[in-house]
Design an enzyme around this catalytic site. Sequence first.
Site, PDB file in Angstrom:
ATOM      1  N   SER A 277       1.098  -1.055   0.200  1.00  0.00           N
ATOM      2  CA  SER A 277       0.103  -0.237   0.142  1.00  0.00           C
ATOM      3  C   SER A 277       1.234   1.140   0.066  1.00  0.00           C
ATOM      4  O   SER A 277       2.051   0.982   0.081  1.00  0.00           O
ATOM      5  CB  SER A 277      -1.591  -0.200   1.668  1.00  0.00           C
ATOM      6  OG  SER A 277      -0.249   0.008   2.259  1.00  0.00           O
ATOM      7  N   LYS A 278      -0.102   2.372  -0.245  1.00  0.00           N
ATOM      8  CA  LYS A 278       0.804   3.492  -0.465  1.00  0.00           C
ATOM      9  C   LYS A 278       1.456   3.893   0.667  1.00  0.00           C
ATOM     10  O   LYS A 278       2.600   4.029   1.104  1.00  0.00           O
ATOM     11  CB  LYS A 278      -0.180   4.653  -1.003  1.00  0.00           C
ATOM     12  CG  LYS A 278      -1.445   4.079  -1.559  1.00  0.00           C
ATOM     13  CD  LYS A 278      -0.382   5.742  -2.445  1.00  0.00           C
ATOM     14  CE  LYS A 278      -1.446   5.599  -4.358  1.00  0.00           C
ATOM     15  NZ  LYS A 278      -2.627   4.978  -3.746  1.00  0.00           N
TER      16      LYS A 278
END
Length: 475
Positions: A242-243
């Site tokens: 994920s980011k």
Amino acid sequence: MTVRVRIAPSPTGYLHVGTARAALFNWLYARHKGGVFIVRIDDTDRERSTPQFEADILDSLRWLGLDWDEGVEVGGPHGSYRQSDRYERYREVAGQLVTEGAAYYDNRSPEELEELRARAQSEGKHPGHYIRRADRAAETGAIRLSIPQDAPVAFDDLVRGAVSFEPRDIDDFVILRSDGTPTYHLASTVDDVDYEITHVARGEDLLPSTPKHILLARAMGATEATYAHLPLLFGTDGKKLSKRFAAVSLSVYRDEGYLADAVFNYLSLLGWSLDAETTIFSRAEAVAAFDLGEVSSNPAVFDPEKLAWMNGEYIRALSPDRFLELVRPHVESAVGRSLDSAEWIRFESIAGLVQERTRFLPEAGEQVVFLFADFDEYDETSWGKVMTGEGVAGIITEARSRLETVDDWRAEVIEPVLRGMVEEMGIGAAKGLQPLRVAVTGSSVSPPLFESMAALGKEKTLERLERALGRLPSP
RNA sequence: GGUCCCGUCGUCCAGAGGCCCAGGACGCCGGCCUUUCAAGCCGGAAACGCCGGUUCGAAUCCGGUCGGGACUGCCA
């Protein structure tokens, strides 16, 4: 039949590492088979799609070296690699399926549908048990595909092996929204059919959608592609990439000075290997050996540490000229201004030594700022560790006076002078030379000392010794 | 909850019944080299989730179990 594969990014964000890896495997497979690799833009989400993201994705693919084939003749009408150009085609297919009875209009309300789902959930059943053709006929609403209940949908996944779904567990999914726009399932499958895609290699997250795509393709009277569902990528925390984790967009790696070859090499190792022993290999070697059937089915954790190591390997393998070319912008950015050729020569003289100890290009810049910028602040830790000891001022004073007599200012000349000094002073090399390093480079960590002094020049070197002396209590 | 997928060192991969008291790489630990930091070299710790079964023999096949994940939208 020639192999045709595709990668279908949605321009709703930068090129994600996971998408890049999928693109890479598709590319490898196409090149290995002498087939065709197509990039299709899945921009059916008009709200979130932007030209900037599309440009970033294409740039990143190019940077990675994944060249795609353009102008390939496609089977269906409205030949385009952009889904937003093909809405008419999708509507046409959906309409056709309704005419043939394979699909139907559904005008049930969201509430009704929700009720059916809740019922399935509470009974421990799949929504597919209840999301079926309603009794009442309709001529408007969304169009759903009617799932044939006669046989399981089974297929041979190149990565997973035999996979099978019961028709009961597949709901009559929407293919055309009531506003006339296609869903992902429709657009993607119609394109795959029209473009005569032979192999669909994509993330494992789409495995549960695959029976839908197969049924849709069959309803269109086509033969479905061969599927290969690639293992998902996770972060070092074990969660989906994920980011929050490192960098998930490929352009970040490009901007931070990673080498495309290294990233390519690293990414190809996530779920695949050339053989049992080889870690570093070229694109050509990968192309020669790659096969979708050899891709691992386990999810993989993206390890930035290993990528960093590999990047270092590739940097060290660079030719001196190529290194110079690639590193220049990073050196200039670290120094804060552009360098003229006379200054650049100073760097060139120690470039080889810098190259050896660089894992990322920007690191190289940091290592050599001392060559181009005078500094007033020394690295605090270094100063405390090295410059507060006994006899430091004496050492620097002695070095200064000895170096003043050196006319032929080269590392090979400086070295014996300073080595002779520490020997005569009866101190170890480490003790005698570290203060000079801090004085000259500002830090106890730097490229090799004699070469650094040589590159800096006599005048600057003496000046720095002088300046450090000024900060020391007199002996 | 349901469907499906996955399960070898901390991590990535090798292993497709005996070659495996499990091999390579990153990372980690120790040593050598050394003016620092790297690089390099040498050495080390480190895994077949668990339980049954099949077999002369299982990391490899089967079943179960436990664990993880994905999906479950008129998002993609």
